[in-house]
Design an enzyme around this catalytic site. Sequence first.
Site, mmCIF file in Angstrom:
data_model
loop_
_atom_site.group_PDB
_atom_site.id
_atom_site.type_symbol
_atom_site.label_atom_id
_atom_site.label_comp_id
_atom_site.label_asym_id
_atom_site.label_seq_id
_atom_site.Cartn_x
_atom_site.Cartn_y
_atom_site.Cartn_z
ATOM 1 N N ASN A 145 0.845 -1.112 0.064
ATOM 2 C CA ASN A 145 0.082 -0.006 0.091
ATOM 3 C C ASN A 145 0.761 1.104 -0.002
ATOM 4 O O ASN A 145 1.770 1.625 0.990
ATOM 5 C CB ASN A 145 -0.904 0.001 1.274
ATOM 6 C CG ASN A 145 -1.642 1.296 1.080
ATOM 7 O OD1 ASN A 145 -2.824 1.476 0.394
ATOM 8 N ND2 ASN A 145 -1.442 2.258 2.212
ATOM 9 N N GLN A 146 0.648 1.917 -1.110
ATOM 10 C CA GLN A 146 1.376 3.384 -1.071
ATOM 11 C C GLN A 146 2.615 3.341 -0.771
ATOM 12 O O GLN A 146 2.930 4.222 0.128
ATOM 13 C CB GLN A 146 0.420 4.573 -0.722
ATOM 14 C CG GLN A 146 -0.047 4.593 0.690
ATOM 15 C CD GLN A 146 -0.762 5.839 0.655
ATOM 16 O OE1 GLN A 146 -1.762 6.070 0.021
ATOM 17 N NE2 GLN A 146 -1.004 6.258 2.039
ATOM 18 N N GLU A 152 -8.191 3.744 -2.538
ATOM 19 C CA GLU A 152 -8.562 4.533 -1.485
ATOM 20 C C GLU A 152 -9.098 6.013 -1.907
ATOM 21 O O GLU A 152 -8.516 6.474 -2.836
ATOM 22 C CB GLU A 152 -7.364 4.810 -0.712
ATOM 23 C CG GLU A 152 -6.948 3.735 0.297
ATOM 24 C CD GLU A 152 -5.741 4.176 1.264
ATOM 25 O OE1 GLU A 152 -5.703 5.204 1.634
ATOM 26 O OE2 GLU A 152 -4.990 3.433 1.711
ATOM 27 N N TRP A 186 -12.111 5.375 1.900
ATOM 28 C CA TRP A 186 -11.631 5.120 2.979
ATOM 29 C C TRP A 186 -12.008 6.152 4.168
ATOM 30 O O TRP A 186 -12.156 7.316 4.112
ATOM 31 C CB TRP A 186 -10.054 5.803 3.038
ATOM 32 C CG TRP A 186 -9.100 5.552 4.296
ATOM 33 C CD1 TRP A 186 -9.118 6.390 5.148
ATOM 34 C CD2 TRP A 186 -8.420 4.248 4.713
ATOM 35 N NE1 TRP A 186 -8.377 6.102 6.149
ATOM 36 C CE2 TRP A 186 -8.028 4.708 5.935
ATOM 37 C CE3 TRP A 186 -8.090 3.127 4.084
ATOM 38 C CZ2 TRP A 186 -6.968 3.824 6.661
ATOM 39 C CZ3 TRP A 186 -7.514 2.208 4.846
ATOM 40 C CH2 TRP A 186 -6.931 2.676 6.065
ATOM 41 N N GLU A 207 -5.139 7.160 12.896
ATOM 42 C CA GLU A 207 -4.507 7.446 11.455
ATOM 43 C C GLU A 207 -3.103 7.952 11.627
ATOM 44 O O GLU A 207 -2.864 9.206 11.479
ATOM 45 C CB GLU A 207 -5.464 8.778 10.911
ATOM 46 C CG GLU A 207 -6.528 8.552 10.632
ATOM 47 C CD GLU A 207 -6.695 7.594 9.159
ATOM 48 O OE1 GLU A 207 -5.582 7.713 8.331
ATOM 49 O OE2 GLU A 207 -7.532 6.860 8.980
#
Length: 519
Positions: free
Chosen positions: A193-194, A408, A457, A464
């Site tokens: 993921n990213q 997302e 998302w 977070e």
Amino acid sequence: MAAAWLVVLLTVHRLLHLSGVSAVDRSQFPPDFLFGTSSSAYQARRRNLHSTMLHNKSLSELCFFRLKADIWRVTKVSATGMSSLTSKEDIELMHSLGVNSYRFSISWARILPKGRFGDVNPDGVAFYNALIDGLVQKGIQPFVTICHYDIPHELDERYGGWLSPEIQKDFSYFAEVCFKLFGDRIKFWTTFNQPNLSIKFSYMDGFYSPGRCSEPFGKCALGNSSIEPYIAGHNIILSHVNAVSVYRNKYQGKQGGQIGIALSITWYEPFRNTTIDLLAVKRALSFGASWFLDPILLGDYPTEMREVLGQSLPKFTSKQKKRLQSTKLDFIGLNHYTTCYVKDCIFSPCEIDPVNADARVFSLYERDGVPIGKATGAPFFHDVPRGMEEAVTYYKQRYNNTPTYITENGYSQASNSNVTAKDFTNDTGRITYIQGYLTSLASAIRKGADVRGYFVWSLLDDFEWNFGYTLRFGLYHVHYKTLKRTPKLSVDWYRKFLTGSLLRRKFRDESQLHKFNSY
């Protein structure tokens, strides 16, 4: 109650009308299109590298965007990433919402606490088996990320984590364990993921674990910001290639799934219509998702990266290039939230940009005193729907319209002691945001972009990362002491969208609607 609900509907409609956002319909997307929600595994109560870093840092050190101190009044539990895990209740929430897919990640440390140097954790396997089975029973397609930032702390201590080629062996081992244990029920795998964002925060700025950096990017105990991000990125690319090769050769034929990677994509517009700012846009894009997608799909790093970084950017061997050409991927995942302006920092002096400094550009969210879009709870995200179509079209053209999923997209609300639960649940800003971005995405699809899914998302208000519990992205409000879930107004909107029952269909009497719009 009915009168109160009508007031809410009229308010939302008024907001959408004033924002200029046109209504989007489920029928504007293919019948087999995946619509889902998403989350990450960092909520799991398992020791990983990021949780170790959070325990060892003060909250002030974690607040890398220097938000006001009052929103950092969080408990010690907040700093460990220990929120509620996805439960049977949450699967029921997804089912009632009407989504046909759920994107989540598998915690590496929860399955292999010591990587390939230890045993598989049966409790972790049982948890994910129960989650996957529960989703499948409700007709919800699991869309699984193998690595969403976190790695076992053991691997960083043993050999330096992503800075060592050894990590390639560990990731391949972990990926194969996942394919073997869960692949019979999973049709969509995302390797990472990213990483184009997390690697910069981890090894350039020192914001994320393992917190490595050097001046002028930051003052960390260890690190070299000019070299280490690209070494780590190189190892991630080769780890992706190895995992895809394992899946293709041993599992894809019998399991029938697909495998890809998800990257963070911000859309960029030139701060001024000048040659140097237009070139700045090109560099920002090259140092973003293309940092990873160009090697995977085109065989090497973008020219702009090589021109700026020179010898600091690793080179692929001839053998590795052949492997890149023969492996590739089945789909691209794009995480898109916002658009910003960029200006050139080669010919002009600039501050250090935490995301784009290595591209020699600086990001701005307003021009001549006018914001690029409406602000959200996150200072770095603005509501700019047009960026969705622009970004999707750009990657469509650059990568020969490779199948794509918007893995997302979401809206944040700032959370502090002055905001009530009622304020959060009346989230008309989120409705405007999602509708605008879906409208823009539908336009890109009509023009030929092969986009096959969209994930909000996130399902729940969540931890977070370095922002702790100070941002709320969830469709469902979570009371962090009791863990009670409360649907926000956006839940009803998303449900109606998915079932084809649009908000505007509430207004059967067009004369009444016209009268309301004239106020």
